[in-house]
Design an enzyme around this catalytic site. Structure first.
Site, mmCIF file in Angstrom:
data_model
loop_
_atom_site.group_PDB
_atom_site.id
_atom_site.type_symbol
_atom_site.label_atom_id
_atom_site.label_comp_id
_atom_site.label_asym_id
_atom_site.label_seq_id
_atom_site.Cartn_x
_atom_site.Cartn_y
_atom_site.Cartn_z
ATOM 1 N N PRO A 200 43.935 44.428 44.152
ATOM 2 C CA PRO A 200 43.145 43.201 44.090
ATOM 3 C C PRO A 200 43.923 41.938 44.458
ATOM 4 C CG PRO A 200 43.818 43.826 41.890
ATOM 5 C CD PRO A 200 44.301 44.918 42.822
ATOM 6 N N CYS A 201 44.284 41.822 45.711
ATOM 7 C CA CYS A 201 45.064 40.666 46.157
ATOM 8 C C CYS A 201 44.304 39.358 45.978
ATOM 9 C CB CYS A 201 45.507 40.849 47.609
ATOM 10 S SG CYS A 201 44.156 41.147 48.762
ATOM 11 N N HIS A 202 42.981 39.436 45.833
ATOM 12 C CA HIS A 202 42.195 38.230 45.596
ATOM 13 C C HIS A 202 42.520 37.604 44.241
ATOM 14 C CE1 HIS A 202 39.836 41.595 43.945
ATOM 15 N NE2 HIS A 202 39.406 40.727 43.045
#
Length: 193
Positions: A143-145
């Site tokens: 989940p780089c967001h």
């Protein structure tokens, strides 16, 4: 990466996502592009020798489970996707460490690039963390967001840059979905520590 690589495109509430795998692990995941065709084209560019599997029931069980997990996360369930086995063997060591750490950030929580760098024992590596997140081949499984720029000028976080289609707007959608899933007001994601 070993063995034959296959890919599949599947519909989620945000659009058509893609996933690629070999015999025992996921080798790539793709957030929606502007259309199903664009997502399919992106998967073909990323995995030029891969064979497309169109029918969901023909996917290996671990790929079906991964698709279902992404679908649930994007539909607003606070789903933890850490059980999905990823083949990150082609990723450089530091980037692999960044992505492994990022996977442990819970739904509804965020960190800055600098905070990730500090937690990895490399406080001067915020930009390198940003580059690693920008090259994340497993979004949204990794989940780089949930990682963003440092706060500036009284703002709570700097949302510049996001490499998925739609850029920052997509990042904001993902964060809003996760905020609702964890009972937070949109934009009030909790810091991890």
């Amino acid at each position: 990466m070993s063995g034959l690589v296959c890919f599949h495109c599947y519909l989620t509430v945000l659009g058509t996502c893609g996933i690629a795998w070999h015999e025992d692990a996921i080798v790539g995941s793709q957030l929606p592009e502007d259309s199903a065709g664009a997502t399919r084209d992106r998967m073909r560019v990323r995995f030029p020798t891969a064979r497309e599997v169109v029918v969901f029931d023909q996917l290996p069980a671990f790929v079906q489970s991964a698709c279902e997990g992404v679908w649930a996360l994007l539909a607003g369930e606070p789903r933890d996707l850490q059980e999905i086995v990823l083949d990150d063997s082609a990723i450089p060591t530091f980037e692999r460490q960044v992505l492994a750490f990022t996977r442990r950030i819970p739904v509804g929580q965020t960190l800055t690039y600098g905070e990730v760098a500090v937690r990895l024992g490399q406080p001067g590596a915020a930009r390198a963390v940003g580059r690693a997140e920008g090259r994340n081949p497993f979004a949204p499984i990794v989940p780089c967001h949930r990682v963003m720029g440092s706060p500036s000028a009284g703002k709570s976080a700097n949302l510049t840059g996001f490499s998925a289609a739609g850029g920052v707007a997509t990042k904001l959608k993902l964060l809003a979905i996760e905020a609702r899933a964890t009972g937070q007001q949109v934009g009030e994601q909790q810091d991890l520590f």
